[in-house]
Motif scaffolding. Structure first.
Motif, PDB file in Angstrom:
ATOM      1  N   ASP A 142       6.629  -3.069  -5.009  1.00 55.28           N
ATOM      2  CA  ASP A 142       6.114  -4.434  -5.065  1.00 55.28           C
ATOM      3  C   ASP A 142       6.522  -5.143  -6.350  1.00 55.28           C
ATOM      4  O   ASP A 142       6.855  -6.336  -6.333  1.00 55.28           O
ATOM      5  N   ARG A 202      10.212  -6.044  -5.973  1.00 59.26           N
ATOM      6  CA  ARG A 202      10.347  -7.082  -4.939  1.00 59.26           C
ATOM      7  C   ARG A 202       9.874  -8.430  -5.472  1.00 59.26           C
ATOM      8  O   ARG A 202      10.549  -9.451  -5.292  1.00 59.26           O
ATOM      9  N   ASP A 203       8.733  -8.449  -6.145  1.00 63.21           N
ATOM     10  CA  ASP A 203       8.190  -9.708  -6.650  1.00 63.21           C
ATOM     11  C   ASP A 203       9.036 -10.277  -7.787  1.00 63.21           C
ATOM     12  O   ASP A 203       9.220 -11.502  -7.887  1.00 63.21           O
ATOM     13  N   HIS A 245       3.926   1.967   8.504  1.00 62.30           N
ATOM     14  CA  HIS A 245       2.542   1.890   8.021  1.00 62.30           C
ATOM     15  C   HIS A 245       2.318   2.718   6.752  1.00 62.30           C
ATOM     16  O   HIS A 245       1.234   2.653   6.162  1.00 62.30           O
ATOM     17  N   THR A 256       1.537   0.873   3.221  1.00 60.54           N
ATOM     18  CA  THR A 256       0.216   0.289   3.010  1.00 60.54           C
ATOM     19  C   THR A 256      -0.916   1.316   3.032  1.00 60.54           C
ATOM     20  O   THR A 256      -2.054   0.975   2.716  1.00 60.54           O
ATOM     21  N   SER A 299      -0.445   1.850  -2.757  1.00 62.20           N
ATOM     22  CA  SER A 299      -0.170   1.121  -1.524  1.00 62.20           C
ATOM     23  C   SER A 299       0.635  -0.117  -1.891  1.00 62.20           C
ATOM     24  O   SER A 299       0.487  -0.668  -2.984  1.00 62.20           O
ATOM     25  N   THR A 300       1.511  -0.530  -0.991  1.00 61.27           N
ATOM     26  CA  THR A 300       2.331  -1.711  -1.231  1.00 61.27           C
ATOM     27  C   THR A 300       2.194  -2.662  -0.054  1.00 61.27           C
ATOM     28  O   THR A 300       1.589  -2.336   0.970  1.00 61.27           O
ATOM     29  N   GLN A 301       2.790  -3.813  -0.189  1.00 60.12           N
ATOM     30  CA  GLN A 301       2.871  -4.739   0.931  1.00 60.12           C
ATOM     31  C   GLN A 301       3.823  -4.162   1.984  1.00 60.12           C
ATOM     32  O   GLN A 301       4.663  -3.312   1.679  1.00 60.12           O
ATOM     33  N   PRO A 302       3.706  -4.594   3.234  1.00 58.51           N
ATOM     34  CA  PRO A 302       4.604  -4.079   4.268  1.00 58.51           C
ATOM     35  C   PRO A 302       6.068  -4.378   3.955  1.00 58.51           C
ATOM     36  O   PRO A 302       6.391  -5.287   3.184  1.00 58.51           O
ATOM     37  N   ASP A 333       9.846  -5.753   4.598  1.00 54.40           N
ATOM     38  CA  ASP A 333      10.353  -7.004   5.164  1.00 54.40           C
ATOM     39  C   ASP A 333      11.245  -6.758   6.377  1.00 54.40           C
ATOM     40  O   ASP A 333      11.351  -7.613   7.263  1.00 54.40           O
TER      41      ASP A 333
END
Length: 211
Positions: free
Chosen positions: A65, A68-69, A83, A86, A103-106, A108
């Protein structure tokens, strides 16, 4: 093109930065140490185009994350582990890290076939190589003679198969049917430890003898 191996995170998982002459890059498995890794990328004026995950065990996703951000770049993973990013129980961090579970965002993009993927100037062949985990994939860059194998194949070793979703027979089949079919001079950029070549592992890997 050139590439750099950078061990990151609690298990010193190998992240790889594959870069073209314009300093556009693909990042493989950023496992941790996000701020330091991002600073290094920025200091080198590297422009990440995407994050490719070989699988979603916690030690391969710790800085997903943050990277990515920082660079607004998409994350790719196989659909079998969509899954896991997350869910700390699925990615193993709740078991191994306790209160520091990850945990991370799903993702892309979900890889659903073995069709090549095109990212900027980069074109990768995608091999589904399950056994270490259900959604393990290896990314082969034919033009550079290198395969990013994650935790499927190591120098004189193979990935562990005693974690949830692991399967020893399946892993051996994946290695033989996908990876060992590559040219012997192909560099194997593994998820842990030193690089090797397909030829070396065909000759010297004790886990692959007798097949």
């Amino acid at each position: 093109m050139n590439w750099t191996q950078i061990p990151l995170g609690p298990l010193q998982t190998n992240a790889y930065v594959l870069m073209n002459k314009n300093k556009e890059a693909v990042i493989f498995d950023p496992g941790g140490n996000g701020p330091e890794f991002i600073k290094w990328l920025k200091d080198q004026s590297i422009k990440p185009l995407a994050i490719l995950l070989t699988h979603a065990h916690f030690d391969h996703i710790g800085a997903v994350d943050e990277v990515r951000d920082a660079f607004n770049c998409p994350v790719y993973i196989h659909q079998e582990e969509k899954h896991w990013l997350t869910d700390p129980n699925k990615n193993g961090s709740s078991r191994f890290l306790g209160d520091a579970a990850i945990s991370t965002q799903p993702a892309d993009h979900l890889l659903t076939t073995e069709d090549p993927i095109h990212i900027g100037e980069f074109t990768f062949e995608v091999f589904h190589t399950p056994g270490h985990s259900p959604g393990s994939v290896s990314y082969y860059l034919a033009s550079e003679g290198i395969v990013f194998s994650g935790d499927a194949l190591f120098k004189q070793s193979i990935g562990r198969t005693d974690l949830p979703g692991g399967n020893h027979e399946q892993l051996i089949k994946s290695i033989h049917s996908k990876l060992l079919e590559l040219p012997e001079e192909t560099t194997v950029a593994s998820g842990h430890g030193p690089t090797t070549t397909i030829g070396e592992e065909m000759d010297e890997n004790p886990f692959l003898s007798g097949f």
